[in-house]
Design a protein around this motif. Structure first.
Motif, PDB file in Angstrom:
ATOM      1  N   SER B 135       0.960  -1.305   0.069  1.00  0.00           N
ATOM      2  CA  SER B 135      -0.065   0.181   0.129  1.00  0.00           C
ATOM      3  C   SER B 135       0.963   1.281   0.011  1.00  0.00           C
ATOM      4  CB  SER B 135      -0.761  -0.100   1.232  1.00  0.00           C
ATOM      5  OG  SER B 135      -0.165   0.300   2.633  1.00  0.00           O
ATOM      6  N   GLY B 136       0.117   2.350  -0.370  1.00  0.00           N
ATOM      7  CA  GLY B 136       1.119   3.805  -0.150  1.00  0.00           C
ATOM      8  C   GLY B 136       1.787   3.991   1.089  1.00  0.00           C
ATOM      9  N   GLY B 137       1.052   3.750   2.243  1.00  0.00           N
ATOM     10  CA  GLY B 137       1.891   3.915   3.462  1.00  0.00           C
ATOM     11  C   GLY B 137       3.054   2.980   3.699  1.00  0.00           C
ATOM     12  N   GLU B 138       2.830   1.767   3.174  1.00  0.00           N
ATOM     13  CA  GLU B 138       4.024   0.721   3.321  1.00  0.00           C
ATOM     14  C   GLU B 138       5.216   1.025   2.255  1.00  0.00           C
ATOM     15  OE1 GLU B 138       1.308  -3.392   4.748  1.00  0.00           O
ATOM     16  OE2 GLU B 138       1.773  -2.710   2.468  1.00  0.00           O
ATOM     17  N   ASP B 158      11.486  15.010   0.185  1.00  0.00           N
ATOM     18  CA  ASP B 158      10.862  16.015  -0.640  1.00  0.00           C
ATOM     19  C   ASP B 158       9.335  15.629  -1.048  1.00  0.00           C
ATOM     20  OD1 ASP B 158      10.369  17.903  -2.577  1.00  0.00           O
ATOM     21  OD2 ASP B 158      11.549  17.132  -3.823  1.00  0.00           O
ATOM     22  N   GLU B 159       8.564  16.420  -0.133  1.00  0.00           N
ATOM     23  CA  GLU B 159       6.984  16.283  -0.426  1.00  0.00           C
ATOM     24  C   GLU B 159       6.753  14.791  -0.227  1.00  0.00           C
ATOM     25  OE1 GLU B 159       4.878  18.776  -1.260  1.00  0.00           O
ATOM     26  OE2 GLU B 159       6.291  20.199  -2.506  1.00  0.00           O
ATOM     27  N   SER B 160       7.354  14.207   0.832  1.00  0.00           N
ATOM     28  CA  SER B 160       7.303  12.728   1.091  1.00  0.00           C
ATOM     29  C   SER B 160       5.958  12.301   1.576  1.00  0.00           C
ATOM     30  CB  SER B 160       8.266  12.371   2.070  1.00  0.00           C
ATOM     31  OG  SER B 160       9.577  12.431   1.589  1.00  0.00           O
ATOM     32  N   LEU B 161       4.977  12.905   1.948  1.00  0.00           N
ATOM     33  CA  LEU B 161       3.726  12.667   2.446  1.00  0.00           C
ATOM     34  C   LEU B 161       2.482  12.935   1.339  1.00  0.00           C
ATOM     35  CD1 LEU B 161       4.118  13.435   6.258  1.00  0.00           C
ATOM     36  CD2 LEU B 161       4.739  11.385   5.200  1.00  0.00           C
ATOM     37  N   ALA B 162       3.004  13.863   0.404  1.00  0.00           N
ATOM     38  CA  ALA B 162       2.053  14.492  -0.473  1.00  0.00           C
ATOM     39  C   ALA B 162       1.246  13.282  -1.095  1.00  0.00           C
ATOM     40  CB  ALA B 162       2.576  15.444  -1.396  1.00  0.00           C
ATOM     41  N   ALA B 163       1.671  12.266  -1.399  1.00  0.00           N
ATOM     42  CA  ALA B 163       1.188  11.137  -2.228  1.00  0.00           C
ATOM     43  C   ALA B 163       0.098  10.704  -1.336  1.00  0.00           C
ATOM     44  CB  ALA B 163       1.825  10.335  -2.675  1.00  0.00           C
ATOM     45  N   LEU B 164       0.038  10.634  -0.044  1.00  0.00           N
ATOM     46  CA  LEU B 164      -0.758   9.792   0.956  1.00  0.00           C
ATOM     47  C   LEU B 164      -2.179  10.622   1.123  1.00  0.00           C
ATOM     48  CD1 LEU B 164       1.895   8.894   3.554  1.00  0.00           C
ATOM     49  CD2 LEU B 164       1.030   7.702   1.547  1.00  0.00           C
ATOM     50  N   ASP B 165      -3.315   9.839   1.452  1.00  0.00           N
ATOM     51  CA  ASP B 165      -4.598  10.461   1.489  1.00  0.00           C
ATOM     52  C   ASP B 165      -4.362  11.210   3.081  1.00  0.00           C
ATOM     53  OD1 ASP B 165      -5.465   8.558   3.615  1.00  0.00           O
ATOM     54  OD2 ASP B 165      -5.822   7.313   1.909  1.00  0.00           O
ATOM     55  N   ALA B 166      -5.377  12.021   3.235  1.00  0.00           N
ATOM     56  CA  ALA B 166      -5.129  12.769   4.457  1.00  0.00           C
ATOM     57  C   ALA B 166      -5.189  12.094   5.664  1.00  0.00           C
ATOM     58  CB  ALA B 166      -6.354  13.781   4.571  1.00  0.00           C
ATOM     59  N   LYS B 167      -5.763  10.971   6.017  1.00  0.00           N
ATOM     60  CA  LYS B 167      -5.774  10.135   7.195  1.00  0.00           C
ATOM     61  C   LYS B 167      -4.393   9.444   7.429  1.00  0.00           C
ATOM     62  CE  LYS B 167      -9.030   8.315  10.128  1.00  0.00           C
ATOM     63  NZ  LYS B 167      -8.029   7.584  11.068  1.00  0.00           N
ATOM     64  N   LEU B 168      -3.843   9.054   6.270  1.00  0.00           N
ATOM     65  CA  LEU B 168      -2.953   8.166   6.410  1.00  0.00           C
ATOM     66  C   LEU B 168      -1.625   9.108   6.414  1.00  0.00           C
ATOM     67  CD1 LEU B 168      -1.784   5.345   6.059  1.00  0.00           C
ATOM     68  CD2 LEU B 168      -1.369   5.622   3.818  1.00  0.00           C
ATOM     69  N   ARG B 169      -1.693  10.578   6.008  1.00  0.00           N
ATOM     70  CA  ARG B 169      -0.795  11.195   6.041  1.00  0.00           C
ATOM     71  C   ARG B 169      -0.490  11.867   7.488  1.00  0.00           C
ATOM     72  NH1 ARG B 169      -1.464  16.532   2.756  1.00  0.00           N
ATOM     73  NH2 ARG B 169      -2.176  15.130   1.301  1.00  0.00           N
ATOM     74  N   GLU B 170      -1.581  11.909   8.497  1.00  0.00           N
ATOM     75  CA  GLU B 170      -1.551  12.275   9.791  1.00  0.00           C
ATOM     76  C   GLU B 170      -0.959  11.405  10.552  1.00  0.00           C
ATOM     77  OE1 GLU B 170      -5.176  13.526  11.899  1.00  0.00           O
ATOM     78  OE2 GLU B 170      -5.720  14.939  10.038  1.00  0.00           O
ATOM     79  N   GLU B 171      -1.182   9.965  10.184  1.00  0.00           N
ATOM     80  CA  GLU B 171      -0.331   8.767  11.073  1.00  0.00           C
ATOM     81  C   GLU B 171       0.903   8.804  10.475  1.00  0.00           C
ATOM     82  OE1 GLU B 171      -4.050   5.764  10.170  1.00  0.00           O
ATOM     83  OE2 GLU B 171      -2.065   4.764  10.030  1.00  0.00           O
ATOM     84  N   MET B 172       1.351   9.011   9.261  1.00  0.00           N
ATOM     85  CA  MET B 172       2.863   9.157   8.887  1.00  0.00           C
ATOM     86  C   MET B 172       3.491  10.305   9.629  1.00  0.00           C
ATOM     87  SD  MET B 172       3.621   6.532   7.257  1.00  0.00           S
ATOM     88  CE  MET B 172       5.348   7.030   7.084  1.00  0.00           C
TER      89      MET B 172
END
Ligand SMILES: Nc1ncnc2c1ncn2[C@@H]1O[C@H](COP(=O)(O)OP(=O)(O)OP(=O)(O)O)[C@@H](O)[C@H]1O
Ligand SMILES: [Mg+2]
Lengths: 258, 361
Positions: B135-138, B158-172
């Motif tokens: 998955s994207g997060g993995e 570099d914008e390392s969290l930009a490709a994740l959806d909002a919820k996953l981004r917060e976790e990351m």
């Protein structure tokens, strides 16, 4: 207006025009008759004959050897050309690599002949044929390799460098494995191009060396014998097999991304 | 120890100046963020630190040693790319151990470190999988583990969290903060998302058109933006044209046409006659009935112009007597009620004497 049926009919006619002659060649290669006139009965005779025809076997051996050396060399050089074309945006380089692909074969044949004889002072034979075949195959390999490179995310190469790989290690562990399918597909293409080439070979073969296409040509000057049908069928099979293999190994590259 | 210093870095592409005389000092162990709108030169700076781009002028010093002459693969700097750049032909394990292989570590050492790295990013069972099976997060975590395994002195993201959806981004984001604390490596993070920058960073450099506008801790950046660009780029803010005049006692005072004096701290260096804007955050503005706002130094009568319900909070736009609009943010602490004040109603608006900032033209 319903265009469906007409389109289908036109397509069918076109494909029939393409494949009917090939089918006939295959069928008559099993025909138990000297004449390509009517179906008499099934036989392996012409294939048997073929494998005992000394000249034919020598020609086949030559063709295979030439195709092998030419395709391996063209693969090496074409891959390098493809890499260079991808790396440096040089119009002249693109032109130089691709020109032999588009150039009329007869022109290529004549100019290579003149070059070998007048400039290199080379005795025509195996070497000149191999060199000629390499010349026209490089472009095909280069185009396929470059197409594959274009489809790879550029940041992969940077990531490799970033993580400690030298330029050579980047090529060895990242670039090369990723373009390998295209390299193999290009090699197979080069092989099929070489093994059934007639025009360029005709000009660069000289008198001593015969290849399969040259041999077939000299045979049909007398008559299209069932033996010719048999050898054509085998060549068709080999070429087809190679193309199927190539499209299996690098499906994206051969499906019009080029 | 890994202190990064950029000294007067400039990078031009033709006539275009992508990075314009940038100087920054990033302390050892710091989580430092470059924040700015698209095209302001963030990636270019990161690429110069990594070694994929070269400054036309200036120095990049890592612990006092100039990196500019060192090729990318020799720099103790690893990058987490926006697209992750995982090698598709290698497994997760092979991807993560790639830097160790390139550094010629012993096989046993590689195995041990890989095991630790997989545990650190909670990918224990996935070593044999290929990137496209994740998955994207993995994938994100593989990229992080791969960039960290050979213990670089500096990690670039570099914008390392930009490709994740909002919820996953917060976790990351939470994982990233924890990871950085754990490994103690200096992080340089690039983003154009101000919320992310505020949440993650020790310090932030706000960039605009190749220049650094302000470097500060998140709370100071938010509370005391140095200019209109920074104020506007980070969070919501209302800006009201204002000028500095002389008070009856000969002091400086801030005056807004049609409103009168506004009590606010004026920074040193601001002199009588200066023009600019008074900028104030919506959550600093209070609205209500007369009595509860009476003790505030600044209060005016306004009219509720519109209301934006956002679930946790409601944002009111209030028209002040001089016609300017000011935003006020109210928490929706009473469940099920969005509208405490009716649109069109007359209302009191006020803020504390230490709220807001005056930004010089
Ligand atoms: N190789 C290049 N050639 C020409 N112009 C470039 C090159 N690389 C970057 N630029 C220009 O430099 C400017 C800064 O680019 P950069 O990628 O650093 O922006 P950024 O802040 O990372 O933006 P984003 O948030 O969109 O990623 C842009 O205007 C871009 O077009
Ligand atoms: Mg960028």
């Amino acid at each position: 207006m319903r265009r469906g049926p007409w389109l289908w009919a036109a397509a069918l006619a076109a494909y029939a025009f393409l494949y009917l002659p090939l089918t006939i060649v295959v069928i008559y290669s099993f025909n138990d008759s000297r004449l390509n006139a009517e179906w008499v009965g099934f036989t392996w005779h012409w294939y048997h004959e073929l494998f005992h025809d000394e000249d034919m076997l020598i020609a086949a051996g030559n063709s295979l050897l030439i195709a092998l050396i030419a395709s391996l060399s063209a693969t090496l050089l074409g891959t390098m050309a493809g890499l260079a074309m991808h790396r440096y945006d040089l119009k002249l380089l693109n032109f130089m690599v691709l020109a032999p692909v588009a150039m009329p074969e007869i022109l290529l044949g004549v100019s290579l002949l003149l070059f070998f004889i007048q400039v290199l002072n080379l005795t025509l034979g195996m070497l000149s044929i191999v060199l000629a075949h390499i010349t026209f195959s490089i472009g095909f390999v280069a185009v396929i390799v470059r197409a594959q490179l274009t489809s790879i995310d550029e940041s992969l190469f940077e990531a490799a460098r970033d993580l400690g790989a030298t330029p050579w290690e980047t090529f060895r562990y990242v670039t090369f494995p990723l373009i390998l399918p295209a390299v193999i597909a290009g090699g197979l293409m080069a092989f099929t191009l070489s093994i059934d080439d007639f025009v360029v070979t005709f000009f660069t073969a000289g008198v001593g060396v015969q290849t399969l296409p040259l041999r077939i040509y000299s045979m049909i000057k007398i008559a299209v014998t069932p033996e010719v049908n048999a050898v054509s069928t085998l060549m068709m099979l080999l070429t087809l097999g190679m193309i199927v293999l190539a499209s299996r190994i690098a499906p994206d590259v051969l499906k019009g991304k080029v | 120890m890994a202190r990064l210093e950029l000294r007067n870095i400039t990078r031009r592409f033709g006539d275009f100046v992508a990075v314009d005389d940038v100087s920054l000092t990033i302390e050892s162990g710091e989580f430092f963020t470059l924040l700015g709108p698209s095209g302001c030169g963030k990636t270019t700076i990161l690429r110069m630190i990594a070694g994929f781009e070269f400054p036309d002028a200036g120095q990049i010093l890592l612990d006092g040693i100039d990196l500019v002459g060192t090729p990318a693969e020799k720099r103790p700097v690893h990058t987490v790319f926006q697209s992750y750049a995982l090698f598709p032909h290698l497994t997760v394990g092979e991807n993560i151990s790639f830097p160790l292989r390139m550094a010629r570590h012993a096989a046993a050492d590689i195995r041990q470190r890989l095991k630790e790295a997989l545990e650190q990013v909670r990918l224990g069972g996935k070593a044999g999988k290929y990137p496209h099976e994740l998955s994207g997060g993995e994938q994100q975590r593989v990229a992080l583990a791969r960039a960290l395994i050979n213990r670089p002195r500096l990690l670039l993201l570099d914008e390392s969290l930009a490709a994740l959806d909002a919820k996953l981004r917060e976790e990351m984001q939470v994982e990233l903060i924890n990871l950085q604390r754990e490994v103690g490596i200096t992080f340089v993070f690039v983003t154009h998302a101000q919320v992310e920058a505020l949440a993650l960073s020790h310090r932030i450099a706000v960039m605009n058109q190749g220049k650094v506008e302000q470097v500060d801790e998140p709370a100071r950046l938010y509370g005391f933006p140095r200019n209109r660009f920074v104020a506007d780029f980070i969070g919501q803010i209302t800006m009201i044209p204002a000028q500095v005049e002389e008070s009856a006692h000969g002091h400086r005072r801030l005056v807004v046409d049609g409103l009168g004096e506004i009590v606010t701290p004026l920074p040193q260096g601001v002199v009588i006659g200066d023009k600019g804007v008074f900028a104030i955050r919506p959550e600093q503005v209070r609205i209500g009935v007369q009595a509860e706002l009476a003790e505030l130094k600044n209060h005016f009568t306004g009219e509720v112009h519109s209301l934006l319900y956002q679930g946790d909070v409601s944002v009111y736009r209030v028209r002040l007597p001089n016609g300017t609009m000011i935003e006020a943010l109210l928490p929706n602490s009473a469940p099920g009620r969005a509208e405490l004040f009716k649109v069109g109603a007359e209302i009191k608006v006020g803020w504390r004497h230490d709220a807001g900032v005056f930004l010089h033209e």
